[in-house]
Design an enzyme around this catalytic site. Structure first.
Site, PDB file in Angstrom:
ATOM      1  N   THR A  14     103.001  -4.248  72.951  1.00 45.41           N
ATOM      2  CA  THR A  14     102.416  -3.361  73.778  1.00 45.41           C
ATOM      3  C   THR A  14     101.295  -3.654  73.848  1.00 45.41           C
ATOM      4  OG1 THR A  14     102.692  -1.320  72.711  1.00 45.41           O
ATOM      5  CG2 THR A  14     104.210  -1.748  74.720  1.00 45.41           C
ATOM      6  N   GLY A  15     101.053  -4.435  72.200  1.00 44.10           N
ATOM      7  CA  GLY A  15      99.631  -4.231  72.159  1.00 44.10           C
ATOM      8  C   GLY A  15      98.710  -5.634  73.027  1.00 44.10           C
ATOM      9  N   SER A  43     105.260   3.978  72.408  1.00 45.21           N
ATOM     10  CA  SER A  43     105.000   3.614  73.190  1.00 45.21           C
ATOM     11  C   SER A  43     106.857   2.622  74.283  1.00 45.21           C
ATOM     12  CB  SER A  43     104.697   1.695  73.355  1.00 45.21           C
ATOM     13  OG  SER A  43     103.496   2.330  72.620  1.00 45.21           O
ATOM     14  N   CYS A 131      93.666 -15.182  61.854  1.00 46.68           N
ATOM     15  CA  CYS A 131      93.505 -16.047  62.850  1.00 46.68           C
ATOM     16  C   CYS A 131      92.323 -16.672  62.462  1.00 46.68           C
ATOM     17  CB  CYS A 131      92.658 -14.658  63.948  1.00 46.68           C
ATOM     18  SG  CYS A 131      91.878 -12.824  62.372  1.00 46.68           S
ATOM     19  N   GLN A 158      83.582 -12.582  64.428  1.00 48.46           N
ATOM     20  CA  GLN A 158      84.511 -12.177  64.501  1.00 48.46           C
ATOM     21  C   GLN A 158      84.814 -10.736  65.709  1.00 48.46           C
ATOM     22  OE1 GLN A 158      86.721 -13.524  60.045  1.00 48.46           O
ATOM     23  NE2 GLN A 158      87.946 -12.131  61.125  1.00 48.46           N
ATOM     24  N   GLY A 162      89.944  -9.203  66.936  1.00 47.19           N
ATOM     25  CA  GLY A 162      90.844  -8.662  65.706  1.00 47.19           C
ATOM     26  C   GLY A 162      91.317  -7.833  65.574  1.00 47.19           C
ATOM     27  N   LYS A 222      92.174 -13.366  52.532  1.00 47.93           N
ATOM     28  CA  LYS A 222      92.822 -13.713  53.635  1.00 47.93           C
ATOM     29  C   LYS A 222      92.936 -15.076  52.970  1.00 47.93           C
ATOM     30  CE  LYS A 222      94.599  -9.288  55.689  1.00 47.93           C
ATOM     31  NZ  LYS A 222      94.262  -9.377  57.001  1.00 47.93           N
ATOM     32  N   ARG A 248      82.130  -8.663  61.534  1.00 48.36           N
ATOM     33  CA  ARG A 248      82.299  -8.155  62.525  1.00 48.36           C
ATOM     34  C   ARG A 248      80.732  -9.010  63.500  1.00 48.36           C
ATOM     35  NH1 ARG A 248      87.686  -8.639  64.214  1.00 48.36           N
ATOM     36  NH2 ARG A 248      88.687  -7.118  62.351  1.00 48.36           N
ATOM     37  N   HIS A 255      86.723 -15.915  67.736  1.00 44.87           N
ATOM     38  CA  HIS A 255      85.627 -16.310  66.338  1.00 44.87           C
ATOM     39  C   HIS A 255      85.100 -17.196  66.372  1.00 44.87           C
ATOM     40  CE1 HIS A 255      88.599 -12.752  65.719  1.00 44.87           C
ATOM     41  NE2 HIS A 255      89.524 -13.095  64.777  1.00 44.87           N
TER      42      HIS A 255
END
Lengths: 365, 365
Positions: A14-15, A43, A131, A158, A162, A222, A248, A255
């Protein structure tokens, strides 16, 4: 021979990513037999649609994965930590969008255009990278194949989505507040659950994810480790040096990345040569014509599966050194599309199977 | 001895920078005798205030500069091209914010914290550097002095007001349009007068100023040449390598910069050492405490004269290589404050005088 069809479950349906997993799966070549939509208890009970049919969202439990062949997971790290092994134990292959399994040596970290071959010999869990990493390696791979790749220094720009649907909404609400002389009330960004929150609207936040002891953010590490693992098979590979800054920006989707890179020496890399291999690059669309003011932009990339590359230039003072600007829809190639694309490749390569005893590899420590 | 007072003219007094020139001059240590506000015919006749007194804006002509000691100019390149020599001819020292004179060998390009000494021997025109350059060299100078500086790779996140008041307004109008389901109508960004215009709201535009033949934008080349001229005295200096990417972001005020830099070898540069010299650096405020989520942000920098630096980290794979994040109000230190600060230094150093025959150096070619 009758085409094999697959029972698919989407975990975290659901996101912002989940809804796109549904949409991308609908549009994909994966032959779907049955679909199950799983989410948290909050949800559960909602009705969504898959190919025009109503599907009721169920609360995820270990038993949810009985009879499932493929799980597309985007429920967050702790959800994947808990349920991916349960799915594997029941014979399902899990393609996981969370960061939890990415650095596990038993888990391939896959961007199909780059390292699809690493799917062979998987143990039931395949990780979808971050991402910001995905779009960068899609853009760099054609260069690496033609000219080698020795070094990367990236600055990211970004988008709010995200960090999830609520972060996206927060950006819009804050912007509206500022535009009407009201005070915004940040509650999510830069990091949900962190102690301090700042407005993103009309601002820049040089923090994505939590900080590590060396002053880097988790997001930056990451990108470094994932790029090395995907492109060179080892998260600590010395074959390429990678560093960067993740920021951000007040953009909802898409992005941007200013990527500085060095090819191997003496391979004759030129701007024209790089543009040529990018034009032919898998998953890449070259948008690079300064005279026409043509370059990648988030507003144009949103909703599309491709990775857009432009602003290719040489660093005139250093050999084998170049810049490029890379933009992609972080919820598609950065998440939902790459996840579904991995599922397509598993199907094509006939790898939708869990080896015997695979689940033992993922026992909780 | 009675303090000398100066007759000051502000050229381009009504724009985003012009209004701040007035405000910064009001707050400065320059002893002002008379003030004259000059602009185009379009803006002439307006009444503005200086230290509580009404001042009528006049249309700029060559004769406007009779009896003037100091001109603070921010009327754009063609205005400076036309009027700066006229002012010098009449004995006025011009501090010019436009790009027109910056690369001229007879014109010092000044950031006081970095190269104030270059004011000596000026020929009547002093150039104020580009906004993105100024904040970067303010942040890099303490590092250069302690550890040397060999290389810079910068990615900028530049605010809309850097392109003027109308560009700032365009950003807000577009954001409002998007928030209410309407279509924005970009007319200014990325470059006023260029053929194509794109929305900046919720987007990223990797074009600031026009493109050159090598794929770089004019903004990027300005940063390269200006950094070399300010820090090493030669716009083509080989003592430091500089490259970068300039991107417009949906922020109204306050440029951000992810600056990657290399110090000289064997100088023992460390993150702690760099943070220390930055803390003591002229014009610099260190905002660097990851555990407290403390780092520079445009919303905090706006309205302040200082340059804020944070996110100082080492590139773990390369010796003598580091990152930092730099934010400053592009209309203040990036323009109006640096311009007024130069005037303050000219006064302090008793350099408000035009050498004989200076004007000949600026005859039109």
């Amino acid at each position: 021979m009758t085409e094999r069809k697959y029972n698919v479950a989407i975990l975290g349906a659901t996101g912002a990513v989940g809804t796109r997993l549904i949409e991308q799966l609908e549009q994909s070549t994966v032959p779907v037999n049955t679909i199950k939509l799983l989410a948290s208890s909050r949800s559960a009970g909602k009705t969504l649609q898959f190919k025009g049919q109503d599907v009721t969202v169920e609360e995820a439990t270990a038993e949810s994965f009985e009879g499932i062949d493929i799980v597309l997971a985007s429920g967050g790290g702790s959800v994947s930590q808990r349920f991916a092994p349960e799915a594997v134990k029941r014979g399902a292959v899990v393609v996981d969008n969370s960061s939890y399994w990415r650095m596990n040596d038993n888990v391939p970290l896959i961007v199909p255009e780059v390292n699809e071959a690493a799917l062979r010999g998987h143990n039931g869990i395949i990780a979808n990278p971050n991402c910001s990493t995905i779009q960068m390696v899609v853009a760099l791979e054609p260069v690496r194949r033609a000219y080698g790749l020795k070094r990367v220094i990236v600055s990211t720009y970004q988008a709010a989505s995200g960090a999830g649907q609520s972060a996206w909404q927060e950006l819009v609400d804050e912007t509206e507040a500022y535009n009407h002389g009201e005070t915004p009330h940040p509650a999510i960004l830069p990091v949900k659950g962190a102690e301090k929150h700042y407005p993103l609207a009309y601002n820049l936040l040089p923090q994505i994810d939590v900080f590590e002891d060396d002053g880097y953010t988790h997001e930056e590490w990451k990108m470094i480790h994932e790029t090395k693992k995907i492109m060179f098979g080892d998260k600590n590979s010395k074959d390429v040096k990678v560093t960067g800054t993740a920021v951000r920006v007040p953009v909802p989707i898409g992005h941007g990345e200013a990527v500085y890179f060095e090819t191997a020496a003496n391979t004759g890399a030129t701007v024209a040569g790089i543009q040529k291999v990018l034009s032919a690059g898998a998953g890449v669309v070259l948008e690079d014509d300064p005279q026409q003011q043509l370059y990648p932009q988030p507003v144009n990339a949103a909703g599309k599966r491709e990775t857009f590359v432009g602003r290719v230039r040489a660093d005139v003072e250093n050999d084998d050194s170049f810049h490029m600007w890379v933009v992609s829809d972080n919820l598609l190639k950065g998440a939902a599309w790459n996840t579904v694309q991995i599922a397509e490749r598993l199907v094509s390569l006939d790898l939708v199977a869990v080896p015997a005893n695979a689940a033992e590899k993922f026992n909780s420590l």
